[in-house]
Scaffold this active site. Structure first.
Site, mmCIF file in Angstrom:
data_model
loop_
_atom_site.group_PDB
_atom_site.id
_atom_site.type_symbol
_atom_site.label_atom_id
_atom_site.label_comp_id
_atom_site.label_asym_id
_atom_site.label_seq_id
_atom_site.Cartn_x
_atom_site.Cartn_y
_atom_site.Cartn_z
ATOM 1 N N VAL A 246 95.671 58.741 3.146
ATOM 2 C CA VAL A 246 96.468 60.115 3.157
ATOM 3 C C VAL A 246 95.849 61.238 4.329
ATOM 4 C CG1 VAL A 246 96.296 62.290 1.612
ATOM 5 C CG2 VAL A 246 96.650 59.968 0.594
ATOM 6 N N ASP B 183 94.378 61.508 -8.395
ATOM 7 C CA ASP B 183 93.988 60.803 -7.084
ATOM 8 C C ASP B 183 95.724 60.667 -6.559
ATOM 9 O OD1 ASP B 183 92.470 59.136 -5.609
ATOM 10 O OD2 ASP B 183 93.599 57.376 -6.404
ATOM 11 N N MET C 260 90.633 53.181 -0.618
ATOM 12 C CA MET C 260 91.086 53.418 0.727
ATOM 13 C C MET C 260 92.168 54.412 0.881
ATOM 14 S SD MET C 260 89.530 51.562 2.750
ATOM 15 C CE MET C 260 90.431 51.927 4.217
ATOM 16 N N ARG C 261 92.690 55.061 -0.404
ATOM 17 C CA ARG C 261 93.747 55.991 -0.458
ATOM 18 C C ARG C 261 93.523 57.194 0.377
ATOM 19 N NH1 ARG C 261 95.194 56.175 -5.666
ATOM 20 N NH2 ARG C 261 97.031 54.582 -5.138
ATOM 21 N N ALA C 262 92.051 57.674 0.284
ATOM 22 C CA ALA C 262 91.650 58.784 0.819
ATOM 23 C C ALA C 262 91.819 58.743 2.481
ATOM 24 C CB ALA C 262 90.225 59.172 0.657
#
Length: 659
Positions: free
Chosen positions: A283, A197, A278-280
């Site tokens: 990014v 991840d 929320m990282r997706a």
């Protein structure tokens, strides 16, 4: 020393969806978070990563600073600081720092400067690889084989942008912001989910299948090997143009506008793919901005979002334990529209030899002929008389009981059996060896000899034989070899489903514990190595799903084949201790003296000191107890298949019944 192979000379480096683009985007905007490159061997993964540093614009650093501080920062986090406002500045190339899979924690974090500690009595910090990689590229080849304690260090540094060292009398913090690039061959095992991840982007690479492209790969590689300087000179202009384009994109990226409409599209994609957290979204947005800057656009378009999603989302979608990362292209088209945007015109630095027609086809060396990883048929009993296939799908996996190898080993760090490792709790000290210095024990060893060595004042006087290193106890990874009965007595559909579910659960457990796994099956009149020992448990799961069953039960042949495989693996890696998991109902019906031969084979394995577990698959109201007897001859733990589940064992204990 020959020059590095040019980045722009890699066949396929101009692929609009490939590895080269992902690498360039994450260097244009380091906040993207790095790149994971997955692919079979011989696909130029390492070649193109090592070539990347050669096309990146140089950076300014504070002169003499060991931690590459940016002179534009007001208060850089550097143990060599603080720096004067008019400190000298020097310009140097971006560093590509390679982190070996077998590196020690001291080498990665840095540690006490041993020479000065022993000669001058001073505790001084010696920077490690994370410090050297600051504002550069940290490259980990075979990142999926990285030890867990090193993975933890990378996770901490990636999350905080800094590294803190508190050990051996040293207390230091320094900036550690780098582009993390990892390459891996999925056949050797998957990556720990937490580290997966942390990679902003991921790409799958494969060797080109077009003969013309393969010819060009070989032609370029042979030309480079024959005369590296002349070959690099041919691509010098392309390399300079690529550097200029990267520099222009780095300057433009902060000015690119990301509209609310594009943000909504990104949010819809991430929600539809059911990604966690929320990282997706972050990014994907950052990648889309970098992609727009790369193409000299001041505003993010749907084409930028599409390109970003293909790189940032495949490894973040929810999937089953043994599923490979991937992206639903139909869903992508449904949300963004199925009309592909017009391609951008060729840009300086694009692959001068033409782009690949396959995603990320970037091989610079001839690729091995793809085929069965084990070199064997996926149907181990093809042509066996009286056999029939039982390819039932196993049920949902569960958390299995933990099976371990007895004693204390000295293998690679993992999560199964007790072992002396580079990480874990400190249990003592020893003379010589390698690892972190045990300062207290080193001082204790030297203290009684100070008068004899003429010390009256000043620092302690040390000699090499005073040195003591810490010994630590943690967990090691093992070789888990499954020996599975696929005979007619196991062929009942319900029983085979139960057996496959148990083995799949144990495989998943082996993956999580960083084990190496192998699979031997026996049926008819022979045993076969279906999967040679490997780190890729997903391949083992696929072989298991296609496992046929039927015929007699050559139990002795299965045990002897297991003994042969373990003997070969012992020569290859003597430190990795094996655990044999025999899955059978204990019957032996193939050949003369089948029972006696199986007992002899079991005693042979026990005499060799092989730790084993017998998973008893016998069912029905009338039980013969043959698997239990086999376990006695193997000196193995005997576990009925219904009790492999840790939850079932807990229930049995709660109800007061013996496990």
């Amino acid at each position: 020393m020959p020059q590095q192979y040019p980045f722009s000379a890699v066949v396929g480096s101009g692929d609009p969806d490939g590895m080269a683009l992902a690498l360039l985007l994450t260097t244009i905007s380091p906040e993207v978070g790095g790149v994971l490159v997955r692919g079979e061997k011989g696909t130029a993964k390492s070649t193109i990563v090592r070539a990347l540093a050669g096309v990146l614009p140089p950076i300014d650093v504070v002169a003499g600073d060991r931690f590459s501080s940016d002179p534009r920062e007001r208060r850089p986090l550097s143990p060599d600081g603080p720096f004067a406002a008019d400190a000298d500045v020097e310009t140097r190339p971006v560093r590509l720092v390679e982190l070996p899979v077998g590196a020690t924690e001291d080498r990665v974090l840095g540690s006490l400067h041993l020479e000065r500690a022993l000669s001058e009595g001073r505790a001084e910090y010696e920077p490690g690889l994370l410090a050297k990689a600051h504002r550069g590229i940290l490259y980990v080849d075979e990142v999926n084989l990285l030890h867990d304690h090193l993975v933890d260090l990378l996770l901490d540094a990636a999350a905080m942008g800094r590294s803190t060292v508190e050990r051996d009398g040293v207390s230091v913090s320094h900036a550690a912001r780098f582009v993390l690039v990892g390459t891996m061959n999925p056949e050797e095992g998957e990556l720990r989910p937490q580290l997966l991840d942390r990679f902003g982007l991921t790409v799958e690479v494969a060797a080109p299948r077009d003969p013309a492209q393969r010819v060009e790969v070989v032609r370029r590689r042979m030309a480079y090997d024959a005369d590296p300087d002349a070959f690099c000179a041919r691509y010098a202009e392309s390399e300079r143009a690529l550097t200029d384009r990267v520099l222009a994109a780095q300057k433009l990226v902060g000015q690119v506008e990301l509209s609310d409409g594009m943000l909504v599209k990104i949010a819809e994609l991430c929600a539809a793919l059911e990604v966690d957290g929320m990282r997706a979204d972050l990014v994907t947005a950052r990648t889309a901005v970098a992609h727009a800057a790369w193409h000299e656009r001041s505003e993010v378009t749907l084409a930028d979002v599409r390109a970003a999603a293909r790189l940032s989302l495949p490894h973040r979608r929810r999937r089953n334990p043994f599923d490979s990362p991937g992206l639903d292209e139909d869903l992508l088209d449904e949300i963004l529209g199925d009309d592909e945007p017009e391609p951008d015109p060729p840009q300086p630095g694009d692959d001068p030899g033409g782009t690949s027609s396959e995603p990320a086809a970037g091989a610079t060396t001839p690729h091995d002929v793809p085929g069965d990883p084990g070199g064997t048929s996926s149907d181990p009993a093809a042509g066996a008389t009286g056999s029939h296939d039982v390819r039932s799908e196993p049920g949902a996996t569960y958390r299995p009981k933990l099976f371990t190898v007895h004693g204390t080993g000295a293998g690679e760090a993992g999560r199964r059996s007790r072992a002396r490792t580079d990480n874990g709790r400190r249990v003592g000290a020893e003379r010589g060896g390698h690892g972190p210095v045990h300062l207290l024990e080193t001082v204790r060893a030297a203290a009684p000899h100070q008068a004899a060595r003429g010390r009256t004042d000043g620092p302690l006087r040390f000699r090499p034989d005073d040195l003591r290193v810490a010994t630590r106890e943690g967990r090691e990874a093992n070789l888990v070899l499954f020996c599975v009965d696929a005979s007619g007595s196991m062929a009942a559909r319900r029983r085979m489903e139960q057996v496959k579910t148990a083995i799949l659960s144990l495989l998943l457990d082996a993956y999580q514990r960083r084990d190496k796994v192998g699979l031997v099956t026996f049926r008819g009149d022979r045993a076969e190595l279906v999967l040679p020992p490997t780190h890729s448990v997903d391949i083992a799961a696929k072989r298991l799903a296609d496992l046929p069953a039927g015929g007699r039960t050559p139990l002795a042949e299965g045990l002897l084949e297991a003994a042969r495989i373990l003997g070969v693996e012992r020569v290859r890696d003597a430190r990795r201790r094996p655990l044999l998991v025999v899955v059978t109902d204990g019957r032996a019906t193939s050949g003369r003296d089948a029972v006696d031969r199986s007992r002899t084979a079991a005693r042979h394995l026990a005499a060799d000191g092989v730790d084993a577990v017998v998973i008893d698959c016998e069912s029905g109201p009338m039980r013969m107890g043959l698997a239990g007897a086999l376990a006695e001859h193997l000196r193995a733990e005997h576990v009925p298949v219904a009790e492999v589940s840790a939850a079932e064992l807990t229930r049995i204990a709660r109800d007061g019944r013996a496990a």
